[in-house]
Design an enzyme around this catalytic site. Structure first.
Site, PDB file in Angstrom:
ATOM      1  N   GLU A   1       6.262  -8.772 -14.460  1.00  0.00           N
ATOM      2  CA  GLU A   1       5.440  -8.287 -13.351  1.00  0.00           C
ATOM      3  C   GLU A   1       4.384  -9.355 -13.044  1.00  0.00           C
ATOM      4  O   GLU A   1       3.889 -10.012 -13.957  1.00  0.00           O
ATOM      5  CB  GLU A   1       4.797  -6.941 -13.768  1.00  0.00           C
ATOM      6  CG  GLU A   1       3.609  -6.475 -12.966  1.00  0.00           C
ATOM      7  CD  GLU A   1       3.901  -6.211 -11.488  1.00  0.00           C
ATOM      8  OE1 GLU A   1       4.961  -5.644 -11.145  1.00  0.00           O
ATOM      9  OE2 GLU A   1       3.048  -6.593 -10.664  1.00  0.00           O
TER      10      GLU A   1
ATOM     11  N   ASP B   1      13.085  -4.743  -8.507  1.00  0.00           N
ATOM     12  CA  ASP B   1      12.502  -3.802  -7.540  1.00  0.00           C
ATOM     13  C   ASP B   1      11.322  -4.491  -6.859  1.00  0.00           C
ATOM     14  O   ASP B   1      10.156  -4.184  -7.129  1.00  0.00           O
ATOM     15  CB  ASP B   1      12.034  -2.540  -8.291  1.00  0.00           C
ATOM     16  CG  ASP B   1      11.370  -1.543  -7.350  1.00  0.00           C
ATOM     17  OD1 ASP B   1      11.565  -1.620  -6.130  1.00  0.00           O
ATOM     18  OD2 ASP B   1      10.638  -0.661  -7.858  1.00  0.00           O
TER      19      ASP B   1
ATOM     20  N   CYS C   1       4.454  18.321  13.286  1.00  0.00           N
ATOM     21  CA  CYS C   1       3.042  17.950  13.070  1.00  0.00           C
ATOM     22  C   CYS C   1       2.309  17.855  14.408  1.00  0.00           C
ATOM     23  O   CYS C   1       2.789  17.190  15.325  1.00  0.00           O
ATOM     24  CB  CYS C   1       2.981  16.602  12.346  1.00  0.00           C
ATOM     25  SG  CYS C   1       1.306  15.962  12.210  1.00  0.00           S
TER      26      CYS C   1
ATOM     27  N   CYS D   1      -1.993  16.317   6.663  1.00  0.00           N
ATOM     28  CA  CYS D   1      -0.788  15.495   6.797  1.00  0.00           C
ATOM     29  C   CYS D   1       0.336  16.199   6.049  1.00  0.00           C
ATOM     30  O   CYS D   1       0.213  16.474   4.844  1.00  0.00           O
ATOM     31  CB  CYS D   1      -1.029  14.096   6.224  1.00  0.00           C
ATOM     32  SG  CYS D   1       0.489  13.136   6.165  1.00  0.00           S
TER      33      CYS D   1
ATOM     34  N   CYS E   1       4.101   8.629  11.326  1.00  0.00           N
ATOM     35  CA  CYS E   1       5.497   9.066  11.427  1.00  0.00           C
ATOM     36  C   CYS E   1       6.085   8.603  12.759  1.00  0.00           C
ATOM     37  O   CYS E   1       5.388   8.539  13.767  1.00  0.00           O
ATOM     38  CB  CYS E   1       5.590  10.593  11.362  1.00  0.00           C
ATOM     39  SG  CYS E   1       5.203  11.247   9.734  1.00  0.00           S
TER      40      CYS E   1
ATOM     41  N   CYS F   1      12.786  -1.556  -1.017  1.00  0.00           N
ATOM     42  CA  CYS F   1      12.195  -0.680   0.005  1.00  0.00           C
ATOM     43  C   CYS F   1      12.340  -1.295   1.390  1.00  0.00           C
ATOM     44  O   CYS F   1      11.641  -0.892   2.318  1.00  0.00           O
ATOM     45  CB  CYS F   1      10.735  -0.388  -0.315  1.00  0.00           C
ATOM     46  SG  CYS F   1       9.741  -1.871  -0.463  1.00  0.00           S
TER      47      CYS F   1
ATOM     48  N   CYS G   1      -0.682   9.819  15.937  1.00  0.00           N
ATOM     49  CA  CYS G   1      -0.787   9.210  14.613  1.00  0.00           C
ATOM     50  C   CYS G   1       0.415   8.285  14.399  1.00  0.00           C
ATOM     51  O   CYS G   1       1.546   8.662  14.685  1.00  0.00           O
ATOM     52  CB  CYS G   1      -0.805  10.317  13.561  1.00  0.00           C
ATOM     53  SG  CYS G   1      -0.677   9.722  11.861  1.00  0.00           S
TER      54      CYS G   1
ATOM     55  N   PHE H   1       9.697  -7.195 -11.453  1.00  0.00           N
ATOM     56  CA  PHE H   1       8.774  -6.495 -10.555  1.00  0.00           C
ATOM     57  C   PHE H   1       8.546  -5.093 -11.143  1.00  0.00           C
ATOM     58  O   PHE H   1       8.762  -4.075 -10.489  1.00  0.00           O
ATOM     59  CB  PHE H   1       9.325  -6.417  -9.119  1.00  0.00           C
ATOM     60  CG  PHE H   1       9.734  -7.750  -8.540  1.00  0.00           C
ATOM     61  CD1 PHE H   1       8.797  -8.551  -7.898  1.00  0.00           C
ATOM     62  CD2 PHE H   1      11.041  -8.212  -8.638  1.00  0.00           C
ATOM     63  CE1 PHE H   1       9.161  -9.784  -7.363  1.00  0.00           C
ATOM     64  CE2 PHE H   1      11.411  -9.434  -8.111  1.00  0.00           C
ATOM     65  CZ  PHE H   1      10.477 -10.226  -7.468  1.00  0.00           C
TER      66      PHE H   1
HETATM   67  C1  SAM Z   1       7.934  -2.117  -5.242  1.00  0.00           C
HETATM   68  S1  SAM Z   1       6.835  -2.419  -6.556  1.00  0.00           S
HETATM   69  C2  SAM Z   1       7.811  -1.859  -7.906  1.00  0.00           C
HETATM   70  C3  SAM Z   1       7.071  -1.536  -9.149  1.00  0.00           C
HETATM   71  C4  SAM Z   1       7.829  -0.717 -10.185  1.00  0.00           C
HETATM   72  N1  SAM Z   1       9.198  -1.146 -10.338  1.00  0.00           N
HETATM   73  C5  SAM Z   1       7.751   0.758  -9.890  1.00  0.00           C
HETATM   74  O1  SAM Z   1       8.793   1.353  -9.574  1.00  0.00           O
HETATM   75  O2  SAM Z   1       6.668   1.338  -9.983  1.00  0.00           O
HETATM   76  C6  SAM Z   1       6.865  -4.144  -6.639  1.00  0.00           C
HETATM   77  C7  SAM Z   1       6.075  -4.753  -7.769  1.00  0.00           C
HETATM   78  O3  SAM Z   1       6.245  -6.177  -7.691  1.00  0.00           O
HETATM   79  C8  SAM Z   1       5.031  -6.803  -8.032  1.00  0.00           C
HETATM   80  N2  SAM Z   1       5.071  -8.162  -7.428  1.00  0.00           N
HETATM   81  C9  SAM Z   1       4.835  -8.478  -6.134  1.00  0.00           C
HETATM   82  N3  SAM Z   1       5.029  -9.793  -5.953  1.00  0.00           N
HETATM   83  C10 SAM Z   1       5.403 -10.308  -7.158  1.00  0.00           C
HETATM   84  C11 SAM Z   1       5.749 -11.602  -7.609  1.00  0.00           C
HETATM   85  N4  SAM Z   1       5.749 -12.651  -6.774  1.00  0.00           N
HETATM   86  N5  SAM Z   1       6.086 -11.768  -8.896  1.00  0.00           N
HETATM   87  C12 SAM Z   1       6.100 -10.710  -9.745  1.00  0.00           C
HETATM   88  N6  SAM Z   1       5.777  -9.462  -9.370  1.00  0.00           N
HETATM   89  C13 SAM Z   1       5.434  -9.255  -8.093  1.00  0.00           C
HETATM   90  C14 SAM Z   1       3.966  -5.882  -7.498  1.00  0.00           C
HETATM   91  O4  SAM Z   1       2.740  -6.091  -8.181  1.00  0.00           O
HETATM   92  C15 SAM Z   1       4.580  -4.510  -7.751  1.00  0.00           C
HETATM   93  O5  SAM Z   1       4.195  -4.026  -9.002  1.00  0.00           O
END
Ligand code: SAM
Length: 435
Positions: free
Chosen positions: A319, A367, A82, A166, A91, A393, A88, A299
């Site tokens: 969630e 997640d 790039c 990008c 990356c 992540c 930037c 989540f």
């Molecule tokens: C990494 S994302 C994963 C979402 C989903 N599993 C996906 O793959 O699309 C994390 C999620 O956790 C939610 N989140 C963040 N803090 C939270 C909390 N304290 N309690 C419940 N959910 C939460 C966010 O709104 C988001 O949707």
């Protein structure tokens, strides 16, 4: 009188130059060498590089170094693909040969686990998502001279690296960079700035403009409506950071299907960065959850895992975000699948699922965002739930949560690194715990 603690080591911050040999790449993607016994972090370098470096500031336990001249190249150095690389901040690792990059990335997970005392874990080979597949981008927009700058922030800075293209983005987002910069000129007063969250959904681009201050004037709303027409955007919304955004132009409802069920996405909805990455994570999670019939998906976002998993098991999706929960609820109602997928809005940091509540499940998937799922992991550690699958992540928060689970009696059966974020120091992980 309190006893004085050990004196902090004095760091001479007067800018000076040194010759540094890069020994390895650290967890943030910087090359690491040494100067007078202290680590020096030099961006965009590879092991074996010898450089003349400006030592300008303290960084963590060492010094930040800025390359002035490359005196000798390390064996894994390649030409970055790039033209904006280095300026930037999007990356960090395009200068590294691909095989060395993949090895370093897989090692990030191993190192994080060892730091938490988790050795001899089965680490499965790295799965990779290629550049050019990212469907979500958060651009920075600011004024520059008489026009606008649009791109990503420079490294460790709020200054914007203005870009035309990008390599990470899907073509539909890449094509948008130049027309958005010229089309949004009236949005910003001199010195103003905004964040543009653009998502390529199945029905078109969903654009969220985030700004502090007053909402857009009537004239700007008209201009944004016209821009949506010109660029064939599905929706344009505006919002202050942390507040519910307001749709300004809606031409098609942005939508994404998970497991064959369409979800009408709220503005700025979380989606996995790429469809391909989402498919890899789902396949890993599905295999790890095989045989489970009652699964808690924590989540859950807009249901990217809950909806496909509900084809083979009963899912309870939890969630915290109001808009995401409502979007998933509405999709469940429309698809008439409430018998196999229930949805709960709950803050899992403040009110994690308690051991007694976990009794009705035979498996749980979580997640969380980058800060992890500490409170939930602590409750799981006290439960007798037999199977936990973690998607994460962040190697650091994953390793911390894994340690909590292992201290609570779980076995970490395996962990799989998934590179959803090419050329960056970020890594996704899927792991299976059982007891
Ligand atoms: C990494 S994302 C994963 C979402 C989903 N599993 C996906 O793959 O699309 C994390 C999620 O956790 C939610 N989140 C963040 N803090 C939270 C909390 N304290 N309690 C419940 N959910 C939460 C966010 O709104 C988001 O949707």
């Amino acid at each position: 009188m309190p006893r004085p603690g050990p004196r902090p080591k004095r760091v001479n911050l007067a800018p000076r130059q040194a010759e540094i040999a890069i020994e390895r790449i650290g967890g943030q993607g910087d090359g690491i060498g040494h100067f007078e016994g202290r680590p020096v972090y030099v961006p965009a370098t590879v092991p074996g590089d010898r450089l003349s470096v400006r030592l300008a500031a303290a960084k963590g336990d060492g010094l930040a170094g800025e390359a002035i001249e490359l005196l000798e190249s390390g064996p894994a150095r390649v030409e970055p693909p790039c033209p904006y690389f280095g300026r930037c901040g999007g990356c960090a690792l395009q200068q590294l040969r691909d095989d060395a990059y993949a090895e370093w990335k897989g090692q990030l997970l191993a190192d994080a686990l060892v730091r938490r005392g988790l050795k001899d874990v089965e680490l499965r080979p790295l799965l990779r998502v290629a550049p050019g597949l990212r469907r979500r981008a958060r651009f920075a927009l600011g004024t520059r001279g008489k026009g606008l700058a649009l791109g990503f922030n420079m490294r460790d800075s709020h200054a914007i690296a203005d870009i035309e293209h990008c390599l990470l983005l899907v073509p539909a987002l890449d094509r948008l960079i130049a027309p958005l910069r010229s089309g949004l000129e009236e949005l910003l007063a001199p010195g103003g700035h905004a964040a543009l969250e653009a998502t390529a959904t199945e029905t078109g681009i969903d654009l969220l403009i985030e700004q502090t201050g007053a909402p857009p004037s009537a004239a700007i709303r008209v201009r944004l409506g016209a821009l949506a027409e010109e660029l064939d955007l599905a929706r344009v919304s505006w919002g202050r950071p942390g507040e519910a955004p307001e749709p300004i132009a809606m031409r098609r409802a942005p939508s994404e299907s998970f497991g064959g069920v369409a979800v009408a996405l709220p503005p700025g909805a979380f989606l996995q960065p790429s469809r391909e990455g989402e498919a890899l994570l789902l396949a890993e999670a599905r295999a790890a959850l095989k045989g489970a019939k009652q699964i808690a998906d924590l989540f859950a976002g807009c249901g990217s895992f809950s909806l496909p998993l509900s084809q083979g098991a009963r899912i309870h999706a939890v969630e915290g975000d109001k808009a995401a929960t409502e979007a998933l609820q509405a999709a469940v109602r429309r698809a008439n699948i409430a018998h196999r997928l229930t949805v709960e809005r709950r803050d899992l940091d403040r009110a994690p699922l308690q051991p007694i509540e976990l009794k009705r499940f035979d498996a749980l998937l979580f997640d969380p965002p980058r800060n992890g799922a500490k409170a939930q992991a602590e409750c799981l550690a006290k439960s007798d739930l037999p199977l936990v699958v973690a998607v994460s992540c962040s190697v650091a928060s994953f390793a911390r949560d894994a340690q909590i689970l292992v201290n609570g009696g779980y076995r970490l059966d395996w962990a799989r690194p998934v590179d959803q974020f090419p050329w960056s120091a970020h890594l996704e992980i899927v792991a299976r715990f059982s007891r």
